[in-house]
Design a protein around this motif. Structure first.
Motif, PDB file in Angstrom:
ATOM      1  N   SER A  89     -13.088   2.503   0.783  1.00 27.37           N
ATOM      2  CA  SER A  89     -11.758   3.073   0.128  1.00 27.37           C
ATOM      3  C   SER A  89     -10.816   1.972  -0.713  1.00 27.37           C
ATOM      4  N   CYS A 100       0.575  -1.191   0.332  1.00 30.97           N
ATOM      5  CA  CYS A 100      -0.090   0.117  -0.219  1.00 30.97           C
ATOM      6  C   CYS A 100       0.736   1.609  -0.431  1.00 30.97           C
ATOM      7  N   MET A 110      -6.425   3.414  -7.671  1.00 32.26           N
ATOM      8  CA  MET A 110      -5.806   2.543  -6.804  1.00 32.26           C
ATOM      9  C   MET A 110      -6.004   1.714  -7.042  1.00 32.26           C
ATOM     10  N   LYS A 170     -13.037   9.433  10.713  1.00 30.06           N
ATOM     11  CA  LYS A 170     -12.980   8.156   9.809  1.00 30.06           C
ATOM     12  C   LYS A 170     -13.930   7.308  10.515  1.00 30.06           C
ATOM     13  N   LEU A 188      -2.498   9.248   4.333  1.00 31.37           N
ATOM     14  CA  LEU A 188      -3.765   8.899   4.684  1.00 31.37           C
ATOM     15  C   LEU A 188      -3.628   8.778   6.582  1.00 31.37           C
ATOM     16  N   ARG A 248     -16.148   6.939  -3.627  1.00 35.01           N
ATOM     17  CA  ARG A 248     -15.698   8.597  -3.063  1.00 35.01           C
ATOM     18  C   ARG A 248     -14.776   8.672  -3.577  1.00 35.01           C
ATOM     19  N   LEU A 249     -13.827   9.186  -4.477  1.00 30.43           N
ATOM     20  CA  LEU A 249     -12.301   9.943  -4.541  1.00 30.43           C
ATOM     21  C   LEU A 249     -12.188  10.533  -3.704  1.00 30.43           C
ATOM     22  N   VAL A 250     -11.575  10.719  -2.901  1.00 28.55           N
ATOM     23  CA  VAL A 250     -10.352  11.444  -2.638  1.00 28.55           C
ATOM     24  C   VAL A 250     -10.498  12.878  -2.805  1.00 28.55           C
ATOM     25  N   CYS A 302       1.901   3.703  -2.673  1.00 29.89           N
ATOM     26  CA  CYS A 302       0.560   4.903  -3.452  1.00 29.89           C
ATOM     27  C   CYS A 302       0.751   5.675  -2.131  1.00 29.89           C
ATOM     28  N   HIS A 303       0.998   5.384  -0.843  1.00 29.32           N
ATOM     29  CA  HIS A 303       0.693   6.049   0.427  1.00 29.32           C
ATOM     30  C   HIS A 303       1.387   6.732   1.285  1.00 29.32           C
ATOM     31  N   TYR A 334      -7.570  -4.821  -4.989  1.00 36.12           N
ATOM     32  CA  TYR A 334      -7.007  -5.953  -4.166  1.00 36.12           C
ATOM     33  C   TYR A 334      -8.175  -7.274  -3.909  1.00 36.12           C
ATOM     34  N   PRO A 342     -12.900   1.540  -4.417  1.00 32.71           N
ATOM     35  CA  PRO A 342     -12.170   2.866  -4.600  1.00 32.71           C
ATOM     36  C   PRO A 342     -12.931   3.652  -4.870  1.00 32.71           C
ATOM     37  N   SER A 377     -11.086   5.119  -9.933  1.00 33.29           N
ATOM     38  CA  SER A 377      -9.605   5.707  -9.025  1.00 33.29           C
ATOM     39  C   SER A 377      -8.036   4.827  -9.305  1.00 33.29           C
TER      40      SER A 377
HETATM   41  C1  HEC Z   1      -1.191   2.362  -7.244  1.00 32.08           C
HETATM   42  C2  HEC Z   1      -1.407   3.292  -6.023  1.00 32.08           C
HETATM   43  C3  HEC Z   1      -2.525   2.750  -4.659  1.00 32.08           C
HETATM   44  C4  HEC Z   1      -1.999   1.603  -4.285  1.00 32.08           C
HETATM   45  C5  HEC Z   1      -1.084   0.310  -4.483  1.00 32.08           C
HETATM   46  C6  HEC Z   1      -2.866   1.542  -3.014  1.00 32.08           C
HETATM   47  N1  HEC Z   1      -3.466   2.528  -3.124  1.00 32.08           N
HETATM   48 FE1  HEC Z   1      -5.046   3.776  -2.013  1.00 32.08          FE
HETATM   49  N2  HEC Z   1      -5.326   5.540  -2.929  1.00 32.08           N
HETATM   50  C7  HEC Z   1      -4.995   4.492  -4.499  1.00 32.08           C
HETATM   51  C8  HEC Z   1      -5.326   6.288  -4.655  1.00 32.08           C
HETATM   52  C9  HEC Z   1      -4.503   7.512  -6.125  1.00 32.08           C
HETATM   53  C10 HEC Z   1      -6.014   7.221  -3.848  1.00 32.08           C
HETATM   54  C11 HEC Z   1      -7.199   8.476  -4.430  1.00 32.08           C
HETATM   55  C12 HEC Z   1      -8.417   7.738  -5.075  1.00 32.08           C
HETATM   56  C13 HEC Z   1      -9.319   7.055  -4.203  1.00 32.08           C
HETATM   57  O1  HEC Z   1     -10.329   7.904  -3.242  1.00 32.08           O
HETATM   58  O2  HEC Z   1      -9.498   6.183  -4.567  1.00 32.08           O
HETATM   59  C14 HEC Z   1      -6.393   6.114  -2.924  1.00 32.08           C
HETATM   60  C15 HEC Z   1      -6.993   6.687  -1.914  1.00 32.08           C
HETATM   61  C16 HEC Z   1      -7.492   5.703  -0.199  1.00 32.08           C
HETATM   62  C17 HEC Z   1      -7.811   5.722   0.397  1.00 32.08           C
HETATM   63  C18 HEC Z   1      -8.638   6.891   0.971  1.00 32.08           C
HETATM   64  C19 HEC Z   1      -8.254   7.430   1.417  1.00 32.08           C
HETATM   65  C20 HEC Z   1      -9.094   9.004   1.543  1.00 32.08           C
HETATM   66  O3  HEC Z   1      -8.672   9.826   2.214  1.00 32.08           O
HETATM   67  O4  HEC Z   1     -10.427   9.081   1.731  1.00 32.08           O
HETATM   68  C21 HEC Z   1      -7.374   5.035   1.297  1.00 32.08           C
HETATM   69  C22 HEC Z   1      -8.173   4.937   2.544  1.00 32.08           C
HETATM   70  C23 HEC Z   1      -6.573   4.290   0.424  1.00 32.08           C
HETATM   71  N3  HEC Z   1      -6.198   4.380  -0.511  1.00 32.08           N
HETATM   72  C24 HEC Z   1      -5.846   2.653   1.592  1.00 32.08           C
HETATM   73  C25 HEC Z   1      -5.245   1.865   0.890  1.00 32.08           C
HETATM   74  C26 HEC Z   1      -4.647   0.218   1.171  1.00 32.08           C
HETATM   75  C27 HEC Z   1      -4.637  -0.238   2.867  1.00 32.08           C
HETATM   76  C28 HEC Z   1      -3.571  -0.272   0.115  1.00 32.08           C
HETATM   77  C29 HEC Z   1      -3.211  -1.218  -0.054  1.00 32.08           C
HETATM   78  C30 HEC Z   1      -3.919  -2.094   0.730  1.00 32.08           C
HETATM   79  C31 HEC Z   1      -3.626   1.033  -0.705  1.00 32.08           C
HETATM   80  N4  HEC Z   1      -4.800   2.473  -0.621  1.00 32.08           N
HETATM   81  C32 HEC Z   1      -3.152   0.647  -2.012  1.00 32.08           C
HETATM   82  C33 HEC Z   1      -3.509   4.373  -5.142  1.00 32.08           C
HETATM   83  C34 HEC Z   1      -3.516   3.503  -4.401  1.00 32.08           C
END
Ligand code: HEC
Length: 152
Positions: free
Chosen positions: A89, A48, A114, A81, A73, A96-98, A51-52, A117, A93, A112
């Protein structure tokens, strides 16, 4: 006029309570207790952090030439939250996009960026991940402005 107001109030109540009985209502949703420590290990294992950014975990560097996605995050929030929001999320994902990021960084065509998984994450991993994420948010307590009384 008064009658109109009453009708509007009852109509909105009907709509609101209608939402609660819809099969898609979050009513009744409850997660078992998760382990934030295990959740942190899952966060790293599933990358995770590619990207985070989250306090306490180093972000992975992207491969040379690839633009880095870096969505924060955790941290201070003015509204708690809920785990419903966090589960959504992770497993849905695009729902609702961030906010606060340039659109092309986080989505394409409303989807998204993201990683998905859903076919590889276990329910236990999801529960622990959510416990870990939740432990990283701090609710800002509203601090009302204090008015001083000046002596003339
Ligand atoms: C390839 C990149 C990528 C990976 C890997 C990824 N994310 Fe994300 N994630 C994003 C992006 C881009 C966003 C913003 C767009 C959206 O809201 O979906 C996001 C949004 C989120 C949010 C919402 C944040 C908010 O403030 O609303 C959460 C929670 C989150 N990710 C958790 C995870 C977790 C847990 C994992 C691993 C299991 C993960 N992400 C893996 C790209 C990724």
């Amino acid at each position: 006029m008064k009658r109109l107001l009453i009708i509007v109030v009852f109509a909105s109540l009907a709509v609101l309570s209608g939402c609660d009985t819809s099969p898609k209502s979050p009513r009744g949703f409850s997660l078992p207790e998760g382990d934030p420590k295990v959740g942190q290990a899952v966060f790293v294992e599933l990358q995770c952090n590619a990207c985070h950014q989250i306090p306490g975990v180093e972000q992975l560097q992207s491969a040379v030439g690839e633009p880095q996605i870096s969505v924060k995050l955790g941290g201070k929030v003015s509204k708690i939250k809920t785990y419903g929001e966090l589960v959504t999320s992770v497993i849905n994902p695009s729902h609702r996009l961030v906010k606060g990021y340039p659109a092309d960084k986080i989505q394409s065509d409303g989807e998204s960026k993201m990683r998905n998984y859903n076919d590889m994450m276990t329910v236990r991993q999801l529960i622990d991940l959510v416990a870990f994420l939740q432990s990283k948010y701090d609710l800002l307590i509203y601090d009302p402005t204090r008015y001083r009384s000046y002596k003339l």
